[in-house]
Write a protein that holds these residues in place. Sequence first.
Motif, PDB file in Angstrom:
ATOM      1  N   VAL A  82      65.806 -21.177 -39.933  1.00  0.00           N
ATOM      2  CA  VAL A  82      65.107 -20.401 -38.909  1.00  0.00           C
ATOM      3  C   VAL A  82      65.480 -20.977 -37.553  1.00  0.00           C
ATOM      4  CG1 VAL A  82      62.874 -19.630 -38.033  1.00  0.00           C
ATOM      5  CG2 VAL A  82      63.181 -20.027 -40.494  1.00  0.00           C
ATOM      6  N   THR A  83      66.085 -20.152 -36.702  1.00  0.00           N
ATOM      7  CA  THR A  83      66.472 -20.592 -35.366  1.00  0.00           C
ATOM      8  C   THR A  83      65.760 -19.735 -34.332  1.00  0.00           C
ATOM      9  OG1 THR A  83      68.642 -21.232 -36.175  1.00  0.00           O
ATOM     10  CG2 THR A  83      68.408 -20.993 -33.790  1.00  0.00           C
ATOM     11  N   GLY A  84      65.014 -20.378 -33.437  1.00  0.00           N
ATOM     12  CA  GLY A  84      64.272 -19.668 -32.399  1.00  0.00           C
ATOM     13  C   GLY A  84      64.935 -19.813 -31.052  1.00  0.00           C
ATOM     14  N   THR A  85      64.929 -18.732 -30.288  1.00  0.00           N
ATOM     15  CA  THR A  85      65.520 -18.722 -28.951  1.00  0.00           C
ATOM     16  C   THR A  85      64.584 -17.987 -28.002  1.00  0.00           C
ATOM     17  OG1 THR A  85      67.713 -18.598 -29.943  1.00  0.00           O
ATOM     18  CG2 THR A  85      67.559 -18.059 -27.605  1.00  0.00           C
ATOM     19  N   SER A  86      64.347 -18.536 -26.842  1.00  0.00           N
ATOM     20  CA  SER A  86      63.527 -17.861 -25.853  1.00  0.00           C
ATOM     21  C   SER A  86      64.284 -16.669 -25.278  1.00  0.00           C
ATOM     22  CB  SER A  86      63.165 -18.807 -24.712  1.00  0.00           C
ATOM     23  OG  SER A  86      62.444 -18.097 -23.717  1.00  0.00           O
ATOM     24  N   LEU A  87      63.594 -15.548 -25.197  1.00  0.00           N
ATOM     25  CA  LEU A  87      64.133 -14.350 -24.540  1.00  0.00           C
ATOM     26  C   LEU A  87      63.261 -13.951 -23.359  1.00  0.00           C
ATOM     27  CD1 LEU A  87      64.981 -12.230 -27.715  1.00  0.00           C
ATOM     28  CD2 LEU A  87      66.537 -13.628 -26.354  1.00  0.00           C
ATOM     29  N   ALA A  88      62.285 -14.783 -23.039  1.00  0.00           N
ATOM     30  CA  ALA A  88      61.337 -14.462 -21.975  1.00  0.00           C
ATOM     31  C   ALA A  88      62.050 -14.381 -20.627  1.00  0.00           C
ATOM     32  CB  ALA A  88      60.235 -15.519 -21.920  1.00  0.00           C
ATOM     33  N   PRO A  89      61.711 -13.376 -19.841  1.00  0.00           N
ATOM     34  CA  PRO A  89      62.303 -13.276 -18.507  1.00  0.00           C
ATOM     35  C   PRO A  89      61.789 -14.401 -17.605  1.00  0.00           C
ATOM     36  CG  PRO A  89      60.578 -11.635 -18.787  1.00  0.00           C
ATOM     37  CD  PRO A  89      60.750 -12.311 -20.116  1.00  0.00           C
ATOM     38  N   ALA A  90      62.559 -14.746 -16.599  1.00  0.00           N
ATOM     39  CA  ALA A  90      62.163 -15.807 -15.668  1.00  0.00           C
ATOM     40  C   ALA A  90      60.857 -15.454 -14.953  1.00  0.00           C
ATOM     41  CB  ALA A  90      63.270 -16.071 -14.655  1.00  0.00           C
ATOM     42  N   THR A  91      60.688 -14.191 -14.598  1.00  0.00           N
ATOM     43  CA  THR A  91      59.439 -13.738 -13.983  1.00  0.00           C
ATOM     44  C   THR A  91      59.120 -12.351 -14.509  1.00  0.00           C
ATOM     45  OG1 THR A  91      60.548 -12.728 -12.082  1.00  0.00           O
ATOM     46  CG2 THR A  91      59.816 -15.012 -11.833  1.00  0.00           C
ATOM     47  N   LYS A  92      57.841 -12.041 -14.542  1.00  0.00           N
ATOM     48  CA  LYS A  92      57.389 -10.718 -14.963  1.00  0.00           C
ATOM     49  C   LYS A  92      56.035 -10.478 -14.326  1.00  0.00           C
ATOM     50  CE  LYS A  92      58.508  -7.201 -17.513  1.00  0.00           C
ATOM     51  NZ  LYS A  92      59.712  -6.449 -17.292  1.00  0.00           N
ATOM     52  N   ALA A  93      55.795  -9.279 -13.869  1.00  0.00           N
ATOM     53  CA  ALA A  93      54.527  -8.940 -13.223  1.00  0.00           C
ATOM     54  C   ALA A  93      53.391  -8.977 -14.241  1.00  0.00           C
ATOM     55  CB  ALA A  93      54.610  -7.552 -12.602  1.00  0.00           C
ATOM     56  N   ILE A  94      52.183  -9.316 -13.759  1.00  0.00           N
ATOM     57  CA  ILE A  94      51.018  -9.212 -14.633  1.00  0.00           C
ATOM     58  C   ILE A  94      50.816  -7.732 -14.969  1.00  0.00           C
ATOM     59  CG2 ILE A  94      49.951 -11.355 -13.842  1.00  0.00           C
ATOM     60  CD1 ILE A  94      48.151  -9.745 -12.030  1.00  0.00           C
ATOM     61  N   ASN A  95      50.115  -7.467 -16.054  1.00  0.00           N
ATOM     62  CA  ASN A  95      49.917  -6.104 -16.556  1.00  0.00           C
ATOM     63  C   ASN A  95      51.231  -5.430 -16.951  1.00  0.00           C
ATOM     64  OD1 ASN A  95      47.140  -5.781 -16.694  1.00  0.00           O
ATOM     65  ND2 ASN A  95      46.981  -5.177 -14.557  1.00  0.00           N
ATOM     66  N   SER A  96      52.133  -6.179 -17.560  1.00  0.00           N
ATOM     67  CA  SER A  96      53.396  -5.619 -18.054  1.00  0.00           C
ATOM     68  C   SER A  96      53.322  -5.450 -19.563  1.00  0.00           C
ATOM     69  CB  SER A  96      54.562  -6.541 -17.712  1.00  0.00           C
ATOM     70  OG  SER A  96      54.790  -6.579 -16.324  1.00  0.00           O
ATOM     71  N   ALA A  97      54.003  -4.429 -20.062  1.00  0.00           N
ATOM     72  CA  ALA A  97      53.985  -4.141 -21.500  1.00  0.00           C
ATOM     73  C   ALA A  97      55.353  -4.383 -22.119  1.00  0.00           C
ATOM     74  CB  ALA A  97      53.563  -2.696 -21.732  1.00  0.00           C
ATOM     75  N   ASN A  98      55.339  -4.710 -23.414  1.00  0.00           N
ATOM     76  CA  ASN A  98      56.537  -4.814 -24.240  1.00  0.00           C
ATOM     77  C   ASN A  98      57.570  -5.810 -23.716  1.00  0.00           C
ATOM     78  OD1 ASN A  98      55.454  -2.894 -25.999  1.00  0.00           O
ATOM     79  ND2 ASN A  98      56.268  -1.220 -24.747  1.00  0.00           N
ATOM     80  N   ILE A  99      57.110  -7.010 -23.419  1.00  0.00           N
ATOM     81  CA  ILE A  99      57.990  -8.082 -22.961  1.00  0.00           C
ATOM     82  C   ILE A  99      58.538  -8.801 -24.195  1.00  0.00           C
ATOM     83  CG2 ILE A  99      58.150 -10.234 -21.664  1.00  0.00           C
ATOM     84  CD1 ILE A  99      55.580  -9.230 -20.154  1.00  0.00           C
ATOM     85  N   THR A 100      59.848  -8.855 -24.316  1.00  0.00           N
ATOM     86  CA  THR A 100      60.469  -9.584 -25.413  1.00  0.00           C
ATOM     87  C   THR A 100      60.469 -11.058 -25.045  1.00  0.00           C
ATOM     88  OG1 THR A 100      61.857  -7.685 -25.921  1.00  0.00           O
ATOM     89  CG2 THR A 100      62.521  -9.798 -26.853  1.00  0.00           C
ATOM     90  N   ALA A 101      59.761 -11.873 -25.842  1.00  0.00           N
ATOM     91  CA  ALA A 101      59.532 -13.272 -25.486  1.00  0.00           C
ATOM     92  C   ALA A 101      60.363 -14.256 -26.289  1.00  0.00           C
ATOM     93  CB  ALA A 101      58.049 -13.612 -25.658  1.00  0.00           C
TER      94      ALA A 101
END
Length: 168
Positions: free
Chosen positions: A23-42
Amino acid sequence: TGSSNITLTSTGSSTSEILSLSVTGTSLAPATKAINSANITAMRLNLTAGGEGMNISVIRLARNESAADADLTNVRLINDTDADGAFDTSDEQIGPTINATSGGEYIFGGLTYNVPAGGTKSLIVVVNTTAGTAGRTYRFNVNSTDFINTISQTTALNTTETLTTPLS
């Protein structure tokens, strides 16, 4: 935002073969994202089975950094069928949607997620942010050997995951 890089190897043995689930995990989270955002791939989890196919019944994720429990909702595990690391209409959710947690852990139980022998499958973690405090950060990790429950498909061995690299 944040990072998650982990590698776990789950091994068991039968009389004729070594069984494994990497099992290999990798961060896909964006550097910044507005509050109240939907469907963020993390986060992405790549799962590779060796020896025989593996059945995964539980995946537990820990949320780290400054985000509070109420800052993230609709936390989901998505079968990334095209393995592109993006949440799109061809991908299917596995397990429940988790809207609340205690202590920053998200437990996806009752799964019937199968990884074929010699094959690799990809899961992504998708979240929504709330109107919480701006500037908070988060990352997801598989923190210890009991965070994933795996049973081999043919020999029905309950395998124990072994952490092979440090968590980020």
